[in-house]
Enzyme design. Structure first.
Site, mmCIF file in Angstrom:
data_model
loop_
_atom_site.group_PDB
_atom_site.id
_atom_site.type_symbol
_atom_site.label_atom_id
_atom_site.label_comp_id
_atom_site.label_asym_id
_atom_site.label_seq_id
_atom_site.Cartn_x
_atom_site.Cartn_y
_atom_site.Cartn_z
ATOM 1 N N HIS A 143 38.351 27.166 40.781
ATOM 2 C CA HIS A 143 38.108 26.656 39.423
ATOM 3 C C HIS A 143 38.428 25.166 39.353
ATOM 4 O O HIS A 143 39.561 24.794 39.034
ATOM 5 C CB HIS A 143 38.987 27.403 38.419
ATOM 6 N N ILE A 185 41.623 32.198 41.273
ATOM 7 C CA ILE A 185 42.062 33.284 40.391
ATOM 8 C C ILE A 185 41.123 34.466 40.580
ATOM 9 O O ILE A 185 39.935 34.363 40.253
ATOM 10 C CB ILE A 185 42.064 32.843 38.909
ATOM 11 N N ARG A 186 41.636 35.559 41.139
ATOM 12 C CA ARG A 186 40.783 36.729 41.450
ATOM 13 C C ARG A 186 39.492 36.270 42.113
ATOM 14 O O ARG A 186 38.399 36.728 41.793
ATOM 15 C CB ARG A 186 40.470 37.536 40.193
ATOM 16 N N GLY A 229 34.643 33.692 35.098
ATOM 17 C CA GLY A 229 34.827 34.708 34.063
ATOM 18 C C GLY A 229 34.690 36.044 34.757
ATOM 19 O O GLY A 229 35.217 36.225 35.853
ATOM 20 N N GLU A 230 33.929 36.933 34.198
ATOM 21 C CA GLU A 230 33.696 38.240 34.826
ATOM 22 C C GLU A 230 32.200 38.346 35.085
ATOM 23 O O GLU A 230 31.391 38.363 34.161
ATOM 24 C CB GLU A 230 34.191 39.358 33.902
ATOM 25 N N SER A 231 31.820 38.379 36.356
ATOM 26 C CA SER A 231 30.406 38.268 36.724
ATOM 27 C C SER A 231 29.539 39.382 36.143
ATOM 28 O O SER A 231 28.394 39.131 35.734
ATOM 29 C CB SER A 231 30.245 38.207 38.243
ATOM 30 N N GLU A 285 37.763 23.120 37.135
ATOM 31 C CA GLU A 285 38.037 22.720 35.752
ATOM 32 C C GLU A 285 39.491 22.913 35.356
ATOM 33 O O GLU A 285 39.913 22.465 34.284
ATOM 34 C CB GLU A 285 37.123 23.502 34.795
ATOM 35 N N CYS A 319 33.425 30.480 40.765
ATOM 36 C CA CYS A 319 34.029 31.810 40.772
ATOM 37 C C CYS A 319 32.990 32.887 40.421
ATOM 38 O O CYS A 319 32.157 33.227 41.254
ATOM 39 C CB CYS A 319 35.261 31.840 39.889
ATOM 40 N N ARG A 334 33.489 40.087 46.244
ATOM 41 C CA ARG A 334 34.103 39.920 44.917
ATOM 42 C C ARG A 334 35.607 40.158 45.019
ATOM 43 O O ARG A 334 36.058 41.019 45.764
ATOM 44 C CB ARG A 334 33.497 40.916 43.936
#
Length: 193
Positions: A175, A139-140, A51-53, A177, A83, A111
């Site tokens: 990821h 992803i990013r 997600g966004e840390s 998942e 991630c 990051r």
């Protein structure tokens, strides 16, 4: 817990929560959402999803979960950070916008190390402890710049560390998942006592 049944919690504050729960269920693992302190009482392991840390770190504090997360780690329970979860689990304090560092695994991270969203990619990954290459979606994604004492490097992409473990903590830049290759989740389940 009765018998060999294990329950894995997925920290449900932001990120790929549903995807992790579905993937765990596909390999026959009971999976639950973790949003409150008392949710930790029914789980044997925890996934901190991508997600966004910065957002996840802020929400951990807002929901008063930081102390409970640290206790879960100190109790030797298995934790898997993917991630953004990798970033949160690190000891790295070099990113001024990253307010929360759980310090579960001795490493420094970069990051968005592989670039922005448009630089996202998929690859087959040689993963120490897994017999065949695993499908990996980045992803990013961050990468691990350096690991400290006691950390085992499990996988690299182009010389950059993308998976590691230390004691009861596993982290990946990718990821697991988001594919139908569940080998990394099964690897994590071996850590769950």
């Amino acid at each position: 817990m009765v018998g060999l049944t294990k329950t894995i919690g997925v920290l449900n504050l932001q990120g790929a929560v549903r995807e992790h729960i579905r993937a765990l269920e596909k390999i026959g693992v009971e999976a639950v959402s973790v949003k409150k302190e008392e949710d930790f009482n029914i789980i044997d392991g925890l996934i901190i999803p991508g997600g966004e840390s910065t957002a996840i770190g802020r929400l951990i504090r807002e929901h008063h979960l930081e102390d409970r997360l640290r206790q879960f780690h100190q109790d030797g329970q298995a934790i898997f950070g993917t991630c953004a979860g990798l970033i949160l689990c690190s000891t790295d304090d070099s990113h001024p916008t990253q307010d929360l560092r759980l310090g579960f695994i001795n490493m420094d991270v970069e990051r968005n190390g592989f670039g922005r969203q448009v630089a996202s990619f998929e690859t087959k990954l040689d993963f120490k402890g897994i017999d065949k290459p695993v499908e990996a979606v980045f992803i990013r994604a961050p990468y691990i710049q350096e690991v400290g004492e006691g950390v085992t490097v499990l996988a690299e992409v182009d010389g950059r560390i993308v998976a590691a473990e230390q004691n009861n903590v596993l982290v990946t830049s990718h990821h697991p998942e988001l594919t139908d290759d569940f080998a990394v989740l099964e690897y994590f389940m071996k850590k769950v006592s």
